[in-house]
Design an enzyme around this catalytic site. Sequence first.
Site, PDB file in Angstrom:
ATOM      1  N   HIS A 106      -7.813  -4.027  -0.581  1.00 57.23           N
ATOM      2  CA  HIS A 106      -7.216  -5.288  -1.015  1.00 57.23           C
ATOM      3  C   HIS A 106      -8.050  -5.963  -2.099  1.00 57.23           C
ATOM      4  CE1 HIS A 106      -6.193  -4.679   3.275  1.00 57.23           C
ATOM      5  NE2 HIS A 106      -4.989  -5.027   2.878  1.00 57.23           N
ATOM      6  N   HIS A 134       0.823  -1.213   0.000  1.00 57.36           N
ATOM      7  CA  HIS A 134       0.000   0.000   0.000  1.00 57.36           C
ATOM      8  C   HIS A 134       0.857   1.264   0.000  1.00 57.36           C
ATOM      9  CE1 HIS A 134      -3.476  -2.475   0.738  1.00 57.36           C
ATOM     10  NE2 HIS A 134      -2.947  -2.964   1.846  1.00 57.36           N
TER      11      HIS A 134
END
Length: 334
Positions: free
Chosen positions: A221, A59
């Site tokens: 995700h 991320h």
Amino acid sequence: MNKPKKVLNDPRRATEEMVEGLVLAYDGRVGKVEGHGALFLKEISQGKVALLVGGGSGHEPIFGGFLGRNLADGAACGEVFTSPSPQTICAAARAIARGKGVLFVYGNYSGDNMNFDMAAEMLADEGIETRTVRVRDDVAVGAPGRPDERRGIAGDVFVIKVAGGAAAEIGSLEEVARIAAKAEASTRSMGVAVSPGSLPESGKPTFELGDDEIEIGMGAHGEKGVKRQKLSTADDITDQMMAPILRDLPYSRGDEVALLINNLGASTMFELLIVNRRVRQILAREGINVHRTFIGSYLTSQEMAGFSISLMKLDAELKHYLDMPSESFGFSSL
């Protein structure tokens, strides 16, 4: 769908090599605990409340990119989309503890919850006091009034920013945790995915979307959103995202907010600015004033195309900590 092209060496060592490169990008200001994805600022004042952030890698720049002045003191980095282990969390906490305790800030995911809670117990046995603030800003899941059902997405940025400022000024772990929790409770977000990211080790997409499809409310995700639909205009997509955000807190005419439009990886600044135009039109219509705007890549999901919108409702206290100057690899503000 063609397999995404990635610039890697051994995919099995991709996270390890990424962390090594991240540490080097701090030009000597950040260190790494040997054997762990545990990063720490090298200069932390004695007697300071320490702020530890963390979660799965993949991320970037969050979480490891948010170490610096008036931000986090340390980060616990897991493998891609995987929680850091309790041992890594403990290693990071030990490296930054300066006698006033450690505040944990991370997104509300089951693996993170379990491992950070285990680490808190282990650290307590060593005499290191901790407190926890879980970010639960995603209005696409969970009903109002049941925040524990909600995921943490880019609202993490606001909570880390406020918590980092508070930890720099206040010597009480309880008080810093209170302010961070207030920031978390004042933040709402929603995301949209246009195309998937992929896992570096396998190259497989994290989810599947048709060429003409988008998913409103998808998690960072690739977790299921609230609606899959045909691609429409930027204004239509933004309208669909803003409506649940605004009614959830709820926000009211005369409120003042901070606005964050976060690139999930592959969307362009060109697109994000078009979205910002529509967000500001909606907020003006509702009589909501924007104090500060942040637009860019803060919490990504590899090469996922899409974005999220976050609002944090402000009062004088939150505005003070939001406005404190900050500097890190991945997030800086004046």
